[in-house]
Design a protein around this motif. Structure first.
Motif, mmCIF file in Angstrom:
data_model
loop_
_atom_site.group_PDB
_atom_site.id
_atom_site.type_symbol
_atom_site.label_atom_id
_atom_site.label_comp_id
_atom_site.label_asym_id
_atom_site.label_seq_id
_atom_site.Cartn_x
_atom_site.Cartn_y
_atom_site.Cartn_z
ATOM 1 N N SER A 144 -0.331 5.903 -6.671
ATOM 2 C CA SER A 144 -1.090 5.434 -5.498
ATOM 3 C C SER A 144 -2.582 5.655 -5.764
ATOM 4 O O SER A 144 -2.971 6.316 -6.733
ATOM 5 C CB SER A 144 -0.667 6.232 -4.265
ATOM 6 O OG SER A 144 -1.070 7.594 -4.413
ATOM 7 N N LYS A 145 -3.424 5.109 -4.876
ATOM 8 C CA LYS A 145 -4.873 5.308 -5.023
ATOM 9 C C LYS A 145 -5.209 6.790 -4.978
ATOM 10 O O LYS A 145 -6.069 7.274 -5.710
ATOM 11 C CB LYS A 145 -5.626 4.554 -3.920
ATOM 12 C CG LYS A 145 -5.622 3.064 -4.113
ATOM 13 C CD LYS A 145 -6.429 2.356 -3.033
ATOM 14 C CE LYS A 145 -6.374 0.861 -3.247
ATOM 15 N NZ LYS A 145 -7.148 0.133 -2.259
ATOM 16 N N SER A 146 -4.507 7.502 -4.121
ATOM 17 C CA SER A 146 -4.712 8.945 -4.010
ATOM 18 C C SER A 146 -4.349 9.653 -5.317
ATOM 19 O O SER A 146 -5.069 10.552 -5.778
ATOM 20 C CB SER A 146 -3.865 9.487 -2.855
ATOM 21 O OG SER A 146 -3.865 10.890 -2.847
ATOM 22 N N ASP A 147 -3.228 9.237 -5.933
ATOM 23 C CA ASP A 147 -2.816 9.833 -7.202
ATOM 24 C C ASP A 147 -3.850 9.581 -8.295
ATOM 25 O O ASP A 147 -4.146 10.456 -9.109
ATOM 26 C CB ASP A 147 -1.463 9.268 -7.664
ATOM 27 C CG ASP A 147 -0.303 9.716 -6.798
ATOM 28 O OD1 ASP A 147 -0.421 10.754 -6.117
ATOM 29 O OD2 ASP A 147 0.733 9.002 -6.801
ATOM 30 N N VAL A 148 -4.405 8.368 -8.313
ATOM 31 C CA VAL A 148 -5.408 8.025 -9.330
ATOM 32 C C VAL A 148 -6.650 8.888 -9.144
ATOM 33 O O VAL A 148 -7.222 9.393 -10.119
ATOM 34 C CB VAL A 148 -5.756 6.516 -9.286
ATOM 35 C CG1 VAL A 148 -6.893 6.186 -10.229
ATOM 36 C CG2 VAL A 148 -4.524 5.681 -9.631
ATOM 37 N N LYS A 149 -7.069 9.108 -7.872
ATOM 38 C CA LYS A 149 -8.223 9.976 -7.591
ATOM 39 C C LYS A 149 -7.967 11.388 -8.103
ATOM 40 O O LYS A 149 -8.819 12.013 -8.720
ATOM 41 C CB LYS A 149 -8.499 10.037 -6.082
ATOM 42 C CG LYS A 149 -9.363 8.961 -5.558
ATOM 43 C CD LYS A 149 -9.678 9.237 -4.089
ATOM 44 C CE LYS A 149 -10.486 8.147 -3.491
ATOM 45 N NZ LYS A 149 -10.759 8.389 -2.068
ATOM 46 N N LYS A 150 -6.740 11.891 -7.832
ATOM 47 C CA LYS A 150 -6.372 13.241 -8.289
ATOM 48 C C LYS A 150 -6.353 13.303 -9.814
ATOM 49 O O LYS A 150 -6.817 14.289 -10.404
ATOM 50 C CB LYS A 150 -5.007 13.639 -7.729
ATOM 51 C CG LYS A 150 -5.009 13.872 -6.240
ATOM 52 C CD LYS A 150 -3.604 14.114 -5.719
ATOM 53 C CE LYS A 150 -3.574 14.131 -4.201
ATOM 54 N NZ LYS A 150 -2.213 14.142 -3.682
ATOM 55 N N ALA A 151 -5.833 12.258 -10.451
ATOM 56 C CA ALA A 151 -5.767 12.222 -11.914
ATOM 57 C C ALA A 151 -7.174 12.254 -12.501
ATOM 58 O O ALA A 151 -7.439 12.981 -13.463
ATOM 59 C CB ALA A 151 -5.018 10.984 -12.381
#
Length: 184
Positions: A144-151
């Motif tokens: 998700s967009k959130s996962d990409v930000k965290k990555a």
């Protein structure tokens, strides 16, 4: 000698019904294939064609088991005819030992090819209409967009590798790289 040919496109499909029908009509040898009919390279079909002798009869449950296009079917049947090998398709009741059977083969093969083209055209049209309405096909994104930000945040730490980040999100490294490249 009656020789059967059974084909399914994938390992998940079963050829048991085909084998049963071919056995019931007296096939002494049955060649089994798990490959798409679109593929030109079908080892079992090639092996069968190598051992065929004059007077043999090739039997299939349905025409589409032997080939997907009319051109391929006609090429195969012409090869059989040149070697004086007969052909029978059980479901379509085609027996090329007769003039009517040969005509029926050409007519049914043409109709089958026409049907495949119609299905393909309808599918393409449906996908184009869906895209025009703003629908996007394909798989759902793994990250998700959130996962990409965290990555991205995790990768700011020089001690953390992309492989570790990918493992953390249970995705492959190429999947992580694609998600990161789309985010920039």
């Amino acid at each position: 000698m009656k020789i059967g040919y059974a084909r399914v496109s994938t390992d998940e499909q079963s050829d048991k019904a085909q084998i049963d029908e071919l056995t019931a009509v007296g096939c002494e040898k049955i060649y089994q294939e798990k490959r798409s009919g679109k593929s030109k390279h079908r080892p079992q079909l090639e092996r069968m064609c190598e051992v065929l002798r004059e007077g043999d009869v090739v039997v299939v449950q349905r025409l589409d088991r032997l080939g997907r296009s009319l051109k391929d079917l006609i090429e195969l049947l012409d090869g059989f005819k040149a070697k004086k090998i007969q052909f029978v398709s059980i479901c379509e009741s085609i027996d090329t030992t007769t003039a009517v059977g040969e005509l029926a083969f050409h007519v049914i093969g043409s109709i089958a090819q026409f049907e495949r083209r119609l299905i393909s055209e309808r599918t393409k049209s449906g996908l184009a209409a869906a895209r025009a309405r703003g629908r996007k096909g394909g798989r759902k994104e793994k990250l998700s967009k959130s996962d990409v930000k965290k990555a991205k945040a995790m990768l700011l730490d020089p001690e953390v590798t992309k492989s570790e980040v990918a493992r953390h999100f249970s995705v492959s490294r190429p999947t992580l790289n694609r998600a990161l490249s789309r985010a920039y």
